[in-house]
Design an enzyme around this catalytic site. Structure first.
Site, short mmCIF file in Angstrom:
data_model
loop_
_atom_site.label_atom_id
_atom_site.label_comp_id
_atom_site.label_asym_id
_atom_site.label_seq_id
_atom_site.Cartn_x
_atom_site.Cartn_y
_atom_site.Cartn_z
N GLU A 164 3.74 -5.77 6.96
CA GLU A 164 3.34 -4.78 7.78
C GLU A 164 3.73 -4.69 9.11
OE1 GLU A 164 1.50 -6.66 5.82
OE2 GLU A 164 -0.12 -5.62 4.91
N ALA A 190 0.86 -1.19 -0.02
CA ALA A 190 -0.05 0.14 -0.13
C ALA A 190 0.99 1.22 0.04
CB ALA A 190 -0.91 0.06 1.21
#
Lengths: 258, 256
Positions: free
Chosen positions: A132, A66
């Site tokens: 992440e 992202a």
């Protein structure tokens, strides 16, 4: 269908193609891209010409993650108010088959997007992962949940905790993807599979997809009740009459999706 | 650009020379890193269509440099140093020749085994040296060796650790050819040049799927071959090969 900035779309032979197109950032997924993806998916979902949708990235990356710049200043309240994941939720309502073709990096939000595909083909050199944790967060668009449902609790934790990449071979072994294919041919094979699905009775394809996803969350009993209703429902379609008639007459059926 | 190795391209061939001749080109952690960079560079450079790995001075490579090492976790030395190098070599879809100019001992032998071709000088020798210091062959050695010489011979070589000459290595099928010391470099150059003018894409596909054959069954291989042939069938070199055949001339392959 062409005024997109972050994706490229086309339709050929009943198969829609959605290609992520932010090559300079290895197709990092930002909010405009998600909006465009959703618009494209929803438009194809109600386009009678389209029987199946293929989702792909580029040779180097499906999507490397992202867009971090976009969210690094966010706080929990701003994220709650923005409610960006409502668009991701709507991706789960697409009724037509989505075939994902993954080359290269498929990380973080990119991996979560790939997991929105119903069927996933990956190149031998594709790499998947949820990094992440290395940024002090965790997956937020379904990664933790979907990976666990696909590979089981123990394996999912092992990958999610370290955030290291898994090879296409690993992903295949743990049931995360369907097939590993030569990098040069992943998109071809995904389109080929899409054409095969497109040749099947469209209403059956649709209700099978719905039932398979329900079965992930339902108990066996409830899932079977749901399956039964959809099975009965198909008996009010023309394609059921045609399919069974063609079978008895020993000829190929001509399905109309009605 | 590199300290422990040298890298240069001559024509369509990239030459990677292990360059610590006073240490018989023994591996250090820096050398591992530099090897990986050099291999990646050769892989990326589309003008490079063959790669030669050789050693400066009288040795090819004597394996791990045991003198300067304080690292006792050999597992991590392999995971961080040797294994990425071997993986990069195998992943490179271009032909790699180990030009074994002298002794290839321990991990130096492993490096030669991980290459696609081994051309040996008559002065070359191979030693599974690990056992002499109470260790086991590593860096892919236990993977490649039995596949090249068979299980029984691999066991014998790995356990007994006896030096084998270039000639013996050739008899075992370990080396492609053995050449006199005087003609060695010229022969390597000629061999590399020949490879560099062949259909590189097809060679890369052969390498990719031959490697898969070790852990695939017939049905998987049949499918791999079908995929490889579809890719090769769409290459420029296939068209060139067809035209040259029909026009009764020698093909001029571009590697594309």
């Amino acid at each position: 269908m062409s005024n997109f900035e972050t994706i490229i779309t086309s339709v050929e032979d009943g198969i829609a193609l959605i290609q992520l197109n932010r090559p300079r950032v290895l197709n990092a997924i930002n909010r405009p891209m998600v909006t465009e993806l959703l618009n494209a998916f929803e438009a194809f979902d109600c386009n009678d010409e389209v029987k199946a949708i293929v989702l792909t990235g580029s040779e180097r990356a499906f999507a490397a993650g992202a867009d971090i710049d976009e969210m690094k200043e966010d706080d929990s309240v701003s994220l709650e108010l923005l409610n960006q994941f409502k668009e991701w939720d709507r991706l789960a309502t697409i009724k037509k088959p989505i075939i994902g073709a993954v080359n290269g990096y498929c990380f973080g939000g990119g991996f979560e997007l790939a997991l929105c595909a119903d069927i996933l083909f990956a190149a031998e050199n594709a790499q998947f992962g949820f990094p992440e944790i290395k940024l002090g967060v965790m997956p937020g668009a379904g990664g933790t949940v979907k990976l666990t449902k696909l590979m089981g609790q123990k394996k999912a934790l092992e990958w999610l905790w370290l955030g290291d990449p898994m090879t296409a071979g690993d992903a295949l072994q743990y049931g995360v993807i369907n097939r590993v294919i030569a990098p040069e041919l992943v998109l071809d094979e995904a389109k080929k599979y899409a054409r095969l699905v497109a040749s099947r009775a469209p209403l059956s394809v649709r209700l099978i997809k719905e039932t398979v996803y329900k079965s992930i969350d339902y108990s066996t009993y409830e899932g079977m009740q749901f399956e039964r209703k959809n099975f009965y429902l198909l008996f009010s379609s023309q394609d059921q009459k045609e399919g069974m008639k063609a079978f008895v007459e020993k000829r190929p059926a001509e399905f109309k999706g009605k | 650009m590199f300290e422990t190795i040298s890298y240069e391209t001559r024509g369509k061939t990239a030459w990677i020379t292990l360059n610590r001749p006073d240490k018989l080109n023994a591996f250090t952690s820096l050398m591992h890193k530099e090897m990986v960079s050099a291999i990646k560079e050769a892989n990326k450079d589309s003008n490079v269509r063959a790669v030669v790995i050789t050693g400066a001075g009288r040795a090819f490579c004597s394996g791990q440099d045991l003198s300067g090492s304080t690292d006792t976790d050999y597992g991590e030395v392999l995971r961080k140093g040797y294994n990425p190098m071997v993986q990069a070599l195998v992943a490179m879809e271009k032909p790699v020749i180990a030009a074994v100019n002298g002794v290839a001992a321990g991990a130096g032998m492993s490096l030669a085994l991980a290459c696609d071709f081994r051309i040996a000088s008559e002065k070359a020798s191979f030693i599974e040296a690990f056992i002499h210091v109470g260790l086991v062959p590593d860096s892919g050695n236990l993977y490649f060796l039995p596949r090249l010489v068979g299980h029984a011979k691999a066991m014998e070589l790995a356990v007994m650790g006896e030096k084998i000459t270039a000639e013996q290595a050739q008899e075992l099928g370990l080396v492609t050819k053995t050449v006199s010391e005087e003609e060695f470099m010229l022969e390597v150059e000629t061999y590399a040049e020949k490879l560099a003018n062949m259909p590189t894409k097809a060679i890369g596909l052969i390498k990719r799927y031959l490697n898969k054959s070790w852990e695939s069954d017939l049905n998987e291989m049949l499918e791999y071959e079908a995929q490889a042939q579809k890719i090769a069938g769409e290459s420029k070199d296939h068209q060139e090969g067809l035209h040259a055949f029909l026009e009764k001339r020698k093909p001029a392959f571009t590697g594309k």
